[in-house]
Write a protein that holds these residues in place. Structure first.
Motif, PDB file in Angstrom:
ATOM      1  N   VAL A  70      -3.765  -0.732  10.277  1.00 50.19           N
ATOM      2  CA  VAL A  70      -3.831  -0.355   9.219  1.00 50.19           C
ATOM      3  C   VAL A  70      -3.661   1.276   9.888  1.00 50.19           C
ATOM      4  O   VAL A  70      -2.666   2.060   9.031  1.00 50.19           O
ATOM      5  CB  VAL A  70      -5.221  -0.384   8.188  1.00 50.19           C
ATOM      6  N   ASP A  71      -4.157   1.933  10.711  1.00 55.17           N
ATOM      7  CA  ASP A  71      -3.471   2.900  11.360  1.00 55.17           C
ATOM      8  C   ASP A  71      -2.327   3.378  11.556  1.00 55.17           C
ATOM      9  O   ASP A  71      -1.982   4.296  11.487  1.00 55.17           O
ATOM     10  CB  ASP A  71      -5.029   3.754  12.851  1.00 55.17           C
ATOM     11  N   LEU A  72      -1.840   2.230  12.146  1.00 53.50           N
ATOM     12  CA  LEU A  72      -0.383   1.587  12.904  1.00 53.50           C
ATOM     13  C   LEU A  72       1.135   2.588  11.377  1.00 53.50           C
ATOM     14  O   LEU A  72       1.655   3.300  11.349  1.00 53.50           O
ATOM     15  CB  LEU A  72       0.019   1.333  13.459  1.00 53.50           C
ATOM     16  N   VAL A  73      -0.185   1.957  10.747  1.00 52.25           N
ATOM     17  CA  VAL A  73       1.279   1.538   8.847  1.00 52.25           C
ATOM     18  C   VAL A  73       0.866   2.858   8.302  1.00 52.25           C
ATOM     19  O   VAL A  73       1.760   3.089   8.127  1.00 52.25           O
ATOM     20  CB  VAL A  73       0.866  -0.077   8.117  1.00 52.25           C
ATOM     21  N   GLY A  74      -0.377   3.168   8.441  1.00 59.02           N
ATOM     22  CA  GLY A  74      -0.317   4.482   7.939  1.00 59.02           C
ATOM     23  C   GLY A  74       0.385   5.894   8.220  1.00 59.02           C
ATOM     24  O   GLY A  74       0.493   6.293   7.749  1.00 59.02           O
ATOM     25  N   GLY A  75      -0.035   5.749   9.573  1.00 60.25           N
ATOM     26  CA  GLY A  75       1.084   6.690  10.775  1.00 60.25           C
ATOM     27  C   GLY A  75       2.296   6.845  10.518  1.00 60.25           C
ATOM     28  O   GLY A  75       3.210   8.122  10.530  1.00 60.25           O
ATOM     29  N   ILE A  76       2.749   5.516  10.406  1.00 59.88           N
ATOM     30  CA  ILE A  76       4.354   5.535   9.913  1.00 59.88           C
ATOM     31  C   ILE A  76       5.179   6.290   8.637  1.00 59.88           C
ATOM     32  O   ILE A  76       5.903   6.035   8.584  1.00 59.88           O
ATOM     33  CB  ILE A  76       5.297   3.834  10.514  1.00 59.88           C
ATOM     34  N   SER A  77       4.168   5.374   7.675  1.00 57.34           N
ATOM     35  CA  SER A  77       4.791   5.470   6.387  1.00 57.34           C
ATOM     36  C   SER A  77       4.436   7.646   6.076  1.00 57.34           C
ATOM     37  O   SER A  77       5.090   7.730   5.296  1.00 57.34           O
ATOM     38  CB  SER A  77       3.677   5.039   5.271  1.00 57.34           C
ATOM     39  N   ARG A  78       3.494   8.161   7.039  1.00 55.25           N
ATOM     40  CA  ARG A  78       3.547   9.727   7.143  1.00 55.25           C
ATOM     41  C   ARG A  78       5.242  10.136   6.900  1.00 55.25           C
ATOM     42  O   ARG A  78       5.229  11.308   7.282  1.00 55.25           O
ATOM     43  CB  ARG A  78       2.058  10.157   7.820  1.00 55.25           C
ATOM     44  N   ASN A  79       5.816   9.296   7.726  1.00 50.01           N
ATOM     45  CA  ASN A  79       6.804   9.748   8.238  1.00 50.01           C
ATOM     46  C   ASN A  79       8.216   8.873   7.799  1.00 50.01           C
ATOM     47  O   ASN A  79       9.477   9.486   7.588  1.00 50.01           O
ATOM     48  CB  ASN A  79       7.483   9.280   9.627  1.00 50.01           C
ATOM     49  N   ASN A  80       7.798   8.527   6.515  1.00 50.51           N
ATOM     50  CA  ASN A  80       8.402   7.375   6.052  1.00 50.51           C
ATOM     51  C   ASN A  80       7.810   7.038   4.943  1.00 50.51           C
ATOM     52  O   ASN A  80       7.024   6.268   4.434  1.00 50.51           O
ATOM     53  CB  ASN A  80       8.500   6.383   6.697  1.00 50.51           C
ATOM     54  N   GLY A  81       8.251   8.414   3.802  1.00 50.24           N
ATOM     55  CA  GLY A  81       7.314   7.922   2.241  1.00 50.24           C
ATOM     56  C   GLY A  81       8.422   6.445   1.726  1.00 50.24           C
ATOM     57  O   GLY A  81       7.227   6.220  -0.111  1.00 50.24           O
ATOM     58  N   ASN A  82       9.123   5.764   2.262  1.00 49.45           N
ATOM     59  CA  ASN A  82       9.605   4.348   0.881  1.00 49.45           C
ATOM     60  C   ASN A  82       8.448   3.393   1.900  1.00 49.45           C
ATOM     61  O   ASN A  82       8.901   2.448   1.088  1.00 49.45           O
ATOM     62  CB  ASN A  82      10.693   4.243   1.780  1.00 49.45           C
ATOM     63  N   ILE A  83       7.720   3.209   2.681  1.00 48.43           N
ATOM     64  CA  ILE A  83       6.888   2.147   3.462  1.00 48.43           C
ATOM     65  C   ILE A  83       5.297   2.860   2.541  1.00 48.43           C
ATOM     66  O   ILE A  83       4.743   4.109   2.444  1.00 48.43           O
ATOM     67  CB  ILE A  83       6.584   2.967   4.776  1.00 48.43           C
ATOM     68  N   ARG A  84       4.250   1.828   2.387  1.00 48.40           N
ATOM     69  CA  ARG A  84       3.045   2.089   1.630  1.00 48.40           C
ATOM     70  C   ARG A  84       2.586   1.050   2.605  1.00 48.40           C
ATOM     71  O   ARG A  84       3.032  -0.141   2.456  1.00 48.40           O
ATOM     72  CB  ARG A  84       2.811   2.459   0.486  1.00 48.40           C
ATOM     73  N   VAL A  85       1.061   1.493   2.784  1.00 45.11           N
ATOM     74  CA  VAL A  85      -0.444   0.167   2.693  1.00 45.11           C
ATOM     75  C   VAL A  85      -1.635  -0.283   2.015  1.00 45.11           C
ATOM     76  O   VAL A  85      -1.807   1.182   0.983  1.00 45.11           O
ATOM     77  CB  VAL A  85      -0.255   0.543   4.386  1.00 45.11           C
ATOM     78  N   LEU A  86      -1.172  -1.432   1.524  1.00 47.30           N
ATOM     79  CA  LEU A  86      -2.020  -1.280   0.659  1.00 47.30           C
ATOM     80  C   LEU A  86      -3.612  -2.067   2.204  1.00 47.30           C
ATOM     81  O   LEU A  86      -3.052  -2.992   2.345  1.00 47.30           O
ATOM     82  CB  LEU A  86      -2.083  -2.709  -0.219  1.00 47.30           C
ATOM     83  N   ARG A  87      -4.577  -2.041   1.261  1.00 49.03           N
ATOM     84  CA  ARG A  87      -5.466  -2.767   2.357  1.00 49.03           C
ATOM     85  C   ARG A  87      -6.570  -3.451   1.261  1.00 49.03           C
ATOM     86  O   ARG A  87      -7.277  -3.433   0.127  1.00 49.03           O
ATOM     87  CB  ARG A  87      -5.986  -1.883   2.954  1.00 49.03           C
ATOM     88  N   ASN A  88      -7.178  -4.442   1.592  1.00 49.16           N
ATOM     89  CA  ASN A  88      -7.697  -6.407   0.879  1.00 49.16           C
ATOM     90  C   ASN A  88      -8.980  -5.460   1.154  1.00 49.16           C
ATOM     91  O   ASN A  88      -9.986  -5.653   0.788  1.00 49.16           O
ATOM     92  CB  ASN A  88      -7.885  -7.343   1.633  1.00 49.16           C
ATOM     93  N   GLY A  89      -9.340  -4.925   2.409  1.00 49.58           N
ATOM     94  CA  GLY A  89     -10.881  -4.883   2.699  1.00 49.58           C
ATOM     95  C   GLY A  89     -11.441  -5.881   3.273  1.00 49.58           C
ATOM     96  O   GLY A  89     -12.277  -5.751   4.596  1.00 49.58           O
ATOM     97  N   VAL A  90     -11.170  -7.201   3.525  1.00 48.53           N
ATOM     98  CA  VAL A  90     -11.994  -8.192   3.767  1.00 48.53           C
ATOM     99  C   VAL A  90     -10.396  -9.339   4.564  1.00 48.53           C
ATOM    100  O   VAL A  90     -10.149  -9.457   2.578  1.00 48.53           O
ATOM    101  CB  VAL A  90     -12.944  -8.954   2.890  1.00 48.53           C
ATOM    102  N   ASN A  91     -11.054 -10.658   4.369  1.00 50.53           N
ATOM    103  CA  ASN A  91      -9.684 -11.439   4.530  1.00 50.53           C
ATOM    104  C   ASN A  91      -9.828 -12.339   3.658  1.00 50.53           C
ATOM    105  O   ASN A  91     -10.636 -12.837   3.574  1.00 50.53           O
ATOM    106  CB  ASN A  91      -9.925 -11.410   5.977  1.00 50.53           C
ATOM    107  N   ARG A  92      -8.430 -12.205   2.571  1.00 51.94           N
ATOM    108  CA  ARG A  92      -8.133 -13.131   1.609  1.00 51.94           C
ATOM    109  C   ARG A  92      -7.474 -14.779   2.018  1.00 51.94           C
ATOM    110  O   ARG A  92      -7.398 -15.451   1.211  1.00 51.94           O
ATOM    111  CB  ARG A  92      -8.308 -12.652   0.101  1.00 51.94           C
ATOM    112  N   GLY A  93      -6.578 -14.378   2.470  1.00 52.86           N
ATOM    113  CA  GLY A  93      -5.418 -15.007   2.553  1.00 52.86           C
ATOM    114  C   GLY A  93      -4.151 -14.525   2.371  1.00 52.86           C
ATOM    115  O   GLY A  93      -3.798 -13.141   1.338  1.00 52.86           O
TER     116      GLY A  93
END
Length: 248
Positions: A56-79
């Motif tokens: 999550v931290d890696l994707v968040g860092g990348i998304s701050r430099n690229n507005g086309n990328i975002r991350v959604l977080r499930n919180g727990v493993n769902r599949g």
């Protein structure tokens, strides 16, 4: 979603991810580098499935430099199925592609899927099992055997005429995605079968397309025995769900 330049999204790329800190940066870089050279607009949605590492931290860092990328977080493993469904329902592209986090199929192969979608098909799926497909790896014998057994059960009880339901590279027209994904019930690895089963039942045209395929490394989140057994159980659950009218 409307991009900063005021244009609607043409292609949404959904990537389910679980503990992918070693590979996700390279994957996002490869997809972005390719899509930025295209004339059409795009978005990349990474759905983190309760990772315990720094995905999550890696994707968040990348998304701050690229507005086309975002991350959604499930919180727990769902599949994987749950994560793909969540990403697709959060997307807004005219076309929606989901791809595995290790990008075993190069992103440029999506152009092959576009060709068939433009010709009248609503869903185009990458396939490793067609004669024209090009594989650059040799899978272990046990995985080949398990794949064949699963495919036999699949052909007997669920879907005939599709050689590779499990390839993690499928593209949907918006209308097809909006119709099928809200009805998806399977949250695990067998969700692909459920989607294609519903498409076949509802008369939505599906095209299986040969693609180039290679594993970037040997890492996998699949637990061979328990996940394989669950997939077989899910095959029968899909039929039972249909008989019970749960997809209506």
């Amino acid at each position: 979603m409307i991009l900063k330049e005021g244009k609607p999204v043409f292609l949404s790329v959904v990537i389910p991810a679980y503990n992918e800190e070693e590979r996700i940066s390279k994957t996002l870089e490869g997809i972005s580098d390719y899509l930025q050279k295209k004339e059409y607009t795009y978005e990349i949605i990474v759905v983190d499935d309760g990772s315990l590492d720094s995905t999550v931290d890696l994707v968040g860092g990348i998304s701050r430099n690229n507005g086309n990328i975002r991350v959604l977080r499930n919180g727990v493993n769902r599949g994987k199925g749950y994560s793909v469904k969540r990403g697709v329902l959060a997307s807004s592209g005219e076309y929606v592609l989901f791809s595995d986090a290790d990008l075993p199929i190069p992103i440029e192969e999506v152009e092959k899927l576009f060709d068939w979608l433009r010709s009248g098909y609503e869903i185009a799926i990458g396939s490793k099992r067609l004669k024209e497909s090009k594989s650059f790896i040799d899978q272990p014998l046990y995985r080949r055997l398990m794949g064949r057994i699963f495919n036999i059960l699949l052909q007997l009880f669920i879907i005939r005429g599709i050689n590779d339901t499990q390839c993690g590279f499928k593209c949907f027209k918006r209308e097809a995605a909006d119709r099928i994904f809200p009805k998806q019930l399977v949250e695990g690895f067998c969700f692909d079968v459920e989607l294609l089963y519903l498409a076949k039942r509802w008369g939505i045209p599906v095209k299986e397309v040969p693609v180039r395929w290679t594993d970037r490394d040997a890492k996998t989140t699949v637990k061979i025995i328990p996940d394989s057994l669950q997939m077989v159980l899910d095959l029968f659950k899909i039929r039972i769900n249909y008989w019970k009218g749960k997809y209506e």
